[in-house]
Structures are given as C-alpha cells and as structure tokens.
Enzyme design. Structure first.
Site, PDB file in Angstrom:
ATOM      1  CG  ASP A  77      -1.615  -1.090   1.609  1.00 47.29           C
ATOM      2  OD1 ASP A  77      -1.943  -1.831   0.690  1.00 47.29           O
ATOM      3  OD2 ASP A  77      -1.891  -1.261   2.816  1.00 47.29           O
TER       4      ASP A  77
HETATM    5  N1  URA Z   1      -1.100  -5.948   4.010  1.00 45.39           N
HETATM    6  C1  URA Z   1      -1.531  -4.688   4.052  1.00 45.39           C
HETATM    7  O1  URA Z   1      -2.514  -4.364   4.733  1.00 45.39           O
HETATM    8  N2  URA Z   1      -0.875  -3.776   3.322  1.00 45.39           N
HETATM    9  C2  URA Z   1       0.211  -4.063   2.580  1.00 45.39           C
HETATM   10  O2  URA Z   1       0.787  -3.176   1.939  1.00 45.39           O
HETATM   11  C3  URA Z   1       0.647  -5.390   2.555  1.00 45.39           C
HETATM   12  C4  URA Z   1      -0.026  -6.315   3.289  1.00 45.39           C
END
Ligand code: URA
Length: 230
Positions: free
Chosen positions: A102
């Site tokens: 993310d």
């Molecule tokens: N899980 C998440 O919530 N975000 C990420 O970027 C990777 C795994």
C-alpha cells in the site's frame, strides 16, 4: 541479437535511432567499436558509452519502499518507479513490482522485468511467506494468535477464509505477522478484524530475503539473486 534490437530492448533508444548511436562510437562489442546496427552480439558483451548493459539476463531488484509512494505505473503522485533509473522504464519487457505494498506501507519490495519470476512468486499456489511488522492503535488481543493460525478467519466481503498465518505479539500494540498469501490490505484487515487497527506497517521479509540484511535506506534498491526463491 542485432545491436539495434539490443539498444531498443534495454531502453537506450529506438531501433531507428540506434544507427546514430553506433555511428557516433557509443557502442562497443567485446572492446571493439561496433560498425553497424545490424551486427549481432550478446547483450552481456556490449558496452554503451563505456558501461555494461544493466541486468542483461533479467532485472531482479529489492527496494526498501518508502512511505507515500504507490506500486503503480498509472497513478498520480509519487511512484516506486521514481526511485529507479529512468532508462529501466523503457526496457522492452517493462519493469513491475512483484505484488504490491500500500501507499502507506513501507519495506521490502521486489521488482523485475521477468514475467515468469513474477508469476512464480505471486502465484496463489506458491505460498511464499511474507513477514510484516506493525504497530496498532489498540492492544493486540492474545486470542488473535489462535484465530489467525486457525485458517478460519473470514474477512469482510470474502468467501474463502484466510490461510493459516503466524502472529507473534512483540509488545502491547506491536507484532509480527507471517502471511502465505497476498490479499488486498490483508494485514490491516486481519488486525482490524481482531480490534487492533494498524497504524504503522512494514514488510520485513519475503521468503529467505530479509530487509535488514540488505542495509537499504528508504528509496534505495539493490540487485538480488532470483535463484534465492527457486
Ligand atoms: N497488508 C496490508 O494491509 N498492506 C500491505 O501493503 C501489505 C499487506
């Protein structure tokens, strides 16, 4: 491969422009100035402006992804690709991230131009473990360890439960979670499901590769050996 195809394949210039690059003496093969863009060579034997072609046999890179940039080619704003040499973006096979983090997640991210490598690591059948460390806004309940290990946790809006995952509670509001799959916002959604929303999230390992061993500052990258994952 023809030299003009090599120059275009590795992102230096178009096949048409390659004639000028060769004519100006910018290209050598095994130490000798190339004479014609149609001459054939192994990419590993070619120097352009005195420098070897980066990753002639496939690009495999680990990055310490900083916060605030996206793993996308299309979105507005800062992208993980901004931290890589621009020429790589013009490589024929295109450079992509292996899975995604993310925008507000930092840590270990792999990038490649090898579609087979990418698919082998992201395939749902493969279950390559990924390890995340996080800090939550509320205490992490002890029972989360069992819930995550059970393989029965059904996330909101999903029809198949999460694969068993290993949670280590390292402090009242901190923990480490090992996942064997990659669902959308999975760590944040799993922690929210047990009442401990994530505030800070970092991926610290993928399979045998640990971020700490790479010594990369945020935004830095290094070459990796893809056979680590075979
Ligand atoms: N899980 C998440 O919530 N975000 C990420 O970027 C990777 C795994």
């Amino acid at each position: 491969m023809r030299l003009d195809a090599i120059l275009s394949r590795y992102g230096y210039c178009s096949r048409r422009e390659a004639a000028q690059w060769v004519k100006r003496g910018r290209v050598t093969v095994k130490g000798t100035a190339a004479k014609s863009p149609s001459a054939k060579a192994e990419p590993a034997d070619v120097l352009v402006d005195g420098k070897p072609i980066p990753f002639p046999d496939g690009l495999y890179v680990a990055m310490n992804k900083p916060l605030g940039c996206t793993c996308s080619h299309r979105e507005e704003g800062a992208l993980v690709y901004d931290f890589l040499p621009e020429q790589w973006m013009n490589r024929g096979d295109g450079v992509s991230t292996v899975g995604r983090l993310d925008k507000e997640t930092s840590g270990l991210l792999l990038l490649t131009d090898d579609g087979t490598f990418l698919h082998s690591l992201t395939s749902p059948k493969r279950h390559v473990p990924k390890v995340y460390e996080f800090e939550c806004s509320a205490p992490i309940p002890e029972e989360a360890v069992k819930i995550f290990a059970s393989g029965e946790l059904l996330l909101h809006g999903e029809t198949t439960p999460c694969l068993p995952a290993e949670l280590l509670i390292t402090g009242e509001k901190t923990g480490r979670l090992t996942l064997h799959e990659g669902r959308y916002h999975q760590v944040r959604r799993m922690m929210a499901a047990v009442g401990a929303p994530v505030l800070v999230l970092t991926r610290v390992a993928i399979g045998p590769l640990r971020l700490a061993a790479l010594n990369l500052a945020p935004g830095e990258w290094c070459a990796i050996d893809p056979t680590l994952f075979s």
